[in-house]
Design a protein around this motif. Structure first.
Motif, short mmCIF file in Angstrom:
data_model
loop_
_atom_site.label_atom_id
_atom_site.label_comp_id
_atom_site.label_asym_id
_atom_site.label_seq_id
_atom_site.Cartn_x
_atom_site.Cartn_y
_atom_site.Cartn_z
N GLU A 128 19.86 54.39 74.01
CA GLU A 128 20.60 54.91 72.89
C GLU A 128 19.61 54.58 71.68
O GLU A 128 19.59 53.54 71.42
N THR A 129 19.42 55.61 70.91
CA THR A 129 18.63 55.78 69.56
C THR A 129 19.37 56.35 68.50
O THR A 129 20.08 57.28 68.84
N ALA A 130 19.24 56.16 67.26
CA ALA A 130 19.58 56.72 66.13
C ALA A 130 19.35 58.29 66.13
O ALA A 130 18.18 58.63 66.75
N ASN A 131 20.34 58.98 65.69
CA ASN A 131 19.88 60.50 65.64
C ASN A 131 18.60 61.00 64.85
O ASN A 131 18.64 60.03 63.85
N GLY A 132 17.95 61.75 65.39
CA GLY A 132 16.47 61.81 64.33
C GLY A 132 15.56 61.00 64.77
O GLY A 132 14.10 61.22 64.17
N THR A 133 15.56 60.06 65.78
CA THR A 133 14.46 59.03 66.11
C THR A 133 13.36 59.61 67.05
O THR A 133 13.85 60.53 67.84
N ASN A 134 12.33 59.66 66.42
CA ASN A 134 11.00 59.89 67.42
C ASN A 134 11.00 59.08 68.70
O ASN A 134 10.34 57.93 68.69
N THR A 135 11.80 59.43 69.63
CA THR A 135 12.00 58.45 70.90
C THR A 135 10.64 57.86 71.39
O THR A 135 10.38 56.64 71.59
N THR A 136 9.45 58.90 71.44
CA THR A 136 8.30 58.51 71.97
C THR A 136 7.70 57.33 71.17
O THR A 136 7.26 56.29 71.76
N GLU A 137 7.53 57.56 69.58
CA GLU A 137 6.93 56.52 69.17
C GLU A 137 8.00 55.21 69.10
O GLU A 137 7.27 54.20 68.73
N TRP A 138 9.25 55.43 68.94
CA TRP A 138 10.05 54.39 69.24
C TRP A 138 9.62 53.44 70.17
O TRP A 138 9.76 52.09 70.04
N LEU A 139 9.21 53.94 71.37
CA LEU A 139 9.36 53.21 72.57
C LEU A 139 7.87 52.45 72.59
O LEU A 139 7.61 51.45 73.29
N THR A 140 6.96 52.87 71.53
CA THR A 140 5.77 52.03 71.37
C THR A 140 5.92 50.96 70.14
O THR A 140 5.11 50.40 70.16
#
Length: 292
Positions: A217-229
């Motif tokens: 679960e991540t905030a709306n609008g989050t770039n998931t790929t970058e967030w995972l790094t």
């Protein structure tokens, strides 16, 4: 979007043959998931499984493996056992004493590979499964000088033998599986290539697995790929972390976590571009000349 050539190169570094790697990446890209890197990696794993299953069908097999040849994956027990010290692999037993002798030795190696040859992990780690060349000779010389146990194996595989060392990427794992949730660690023990995919794209493996399972679960609008790094999972919760730097500086633990020190590597000085060997001396990475 992930770089397609980067994905292909990463698969090849995992030991996937060039044609299979290209097909898997092409299928993943054509699936429509290319705009979402995380879904792209998920599709990439699926494509690899399909291609591997097709290759395993007898009618599709290009070569019939020697029944006497044991694959490294099945023979692999533990990092400590596999890389146990061998007296015959001492540095003074190497077939070369300096860079010039190494060049001569390497150029004299055979070119007959076994039909079911798979590149050993140490070659994939160096990039030797896909690249070589005279300009990188000093790097290879330094590696074998610091890791003499691999020199005899390197010579043998050029004459049709199968490597005695892991070929499945199990010794190239940098993540600490003991710090992961048990289910996640079990998944990666069964699927080391998936773990190396996550590491190769600098994603936290536990969070990446949660994303694959639809549990992240991540905030709306989050770039998931970058967030995972930029984040990592801990038993106390998710914390901010630059996974690119962490993985770049991490040792190869191996799948069983006992691999620290398996590969004794010279370092590249990011400021001078010189190669700093284990003795602390700096060398020109192309000529091998010792610098002041």
């Amino acid at each position: 979007m992930l770089d397609i050539s980067q994905a292909t190169s990463l698969l090849q570094s995992l030991g996937v043959k060039g044609s299979t790697a290209s097909k898997a990446v092409e299928q993943a890209a054509n699936s429509g998931s290319g705009s979402d890197p995380v879904n792209f990696l998920k599709q990439l794993q699926s494509s690899l499984e399909q291609l591997s299953s097709a290759a395993a069908v007898p009618g599709n097999a290009a070569v019939v493996p020697d029944p006497q040849a044991t694959s490294t994956s099945s023979a692999y027990k533990s990092t400590q056992q596999t890389f146990a010290g061998d007296p015959s692999a001492a540095a003074d037993k190497l077939p070369f004493k300096d860079l010039e002798e190494f060049r001569i030795w390497e150029k004299g190696l055979g070119g007959s590979f076994a039909p079911d040859y798979q590149a050993p992990d140490y070659l994939n780690m160096m990039g030797l499964a896909r690249m070589g060349g005279d300009q990188e000779a000093f790097g290879r010389y330094t590696f074998f000088k610091n890791n003499p146990q691999f020199a005899a194996d390197y010579e043998a595989i050029h004459s049709g033998a199968l490597s005695k060392f892991p070929t499945d990427g199990s010794s190239l794992i940098k993540s600490d599986l003991s710090a992961m949730p048990e289910a996640t660690a079990s998944y990666y023990k069964e699927n080391p290539a998936a773990l190396r995919l996550a590491e190769g794209f600098n994603m936290d493996p536990t969070l990446y697995k949660m994303q694959l399972d639809g549990k992240l679960e991540t905030a709306n609008g989050t770039n998931t790929t970058e967030w995972l790094t930029q984040n990592k999972w801990t038993s106390d919760g998710v914390v901010s972390n630059n996974n690119r730097v962490t993985l770049a500086q991490a040792e190869y633990r191996g799948l069983d976590g006992n691999g620290a020190g398996t590969y004794r590597l010279a370092k590249s000085d990011p400021v001078t571009g010189l190669m700093v060997d284990l003795n602390g001396r700096s060398y020109d990475p192309t000529t091998g000349d010792l610098t002041a």
